[in-house]
Design an enzyme around this catalytic site. Structure first.
Site: not given
Length: 206
Positions: A104-106, A108
């Site tokens: 999730i978020c960074g 990725t």
């Protein structure tokens, strides 16, 4: 999927976004899973919210065969250097072993830099955030709250989500691991995402 069926590993590192996996880990733990934290070492780390976490094991002790899932959260360090690249490489080893990964978020972006999103359907905060990594998977980007690529072409399943979608992220994890049946999963999501009080009766009824 291979590996242990009841242990989930949560990656922890300085500035990790502690709110992004709260729903996921809490409800996994309430449904019979053991959540173990994995740090760069066994030294304590500090979350973005200022909480100190003592990792259960270091990254070099992590083995895909001992796990049902590896969870990677966002953190400032995903966008400021290569300090977290070893966690993206660990994700590769999990996927190669047929064990799923949820990012999730960074995180990725870390997977994009590792080349893990080039051939898998995925999402993130926005498409141009991942495009800035120079990855080759732009055509597989989906504008959605959270996406699961089942790994049908080989390897483990991969869940991705943007930073504002911790509930959708949790829903995808529960679906992939079979934590809830379809009706209960839908009710869980309606309760925690939409504040639909009627969904509580479904959750209590199963």
């Amino acid at each position: 999927m291979t590996g242990s069926s009841r242990t989930v590993h949560l990656a922890v590192y300085d500035t990790f976004a502690d709110w992004e996996t709260g729903h996921t880990t809490a409800h996994l733990a309430r449904n019979g899973y053991t959540v173990r934290t994995v740090g760069p070492s066994r030294e304590p780390v500090t979350t973005m919210g200022g909480l100190r976490v003592q990792p259960d094991l270091s990254l070099d002790e992590l083995r895909a065969q001992d796990s049902a899932l590896l969870i990677l959260t966002g953190a400032d360090a995903w966008d400021t250097g290569d300090a977290l690249a070893p966690f993206a490489r660990a994700a590769r080893s999990f996927l190669d072993a047929g064990v799923p990964v949820a990012a999730i978020c960074g995180a990725t972006a870390g997977l994009a830099r590792e080349g893990l999103l080039d051939r898998r359907t995925h999402t993130s905060a926005v498409s141009f955030y991942l495009a800035a990594t120079g990855y080759a998977g732009g055509s597989r980007y989906v504008d959605a709250d959270a996406v699961t690529d089942t790994g049908a072409g080989g390897g483990g399943g991969l869940i991705t989500a943007g930073p504002t979608e911790p509930v959708a992220f949790a829903r995808e994890v529960f679906a992939l691991l079979g934590v809830y049946g379809p009706e209960k999963l839908d009710a869980w999501y309606r309760l925690f995402h939409d504040s639909d009080a009627s969904a509580y009766e479904v959750l209590q009824g199963e």
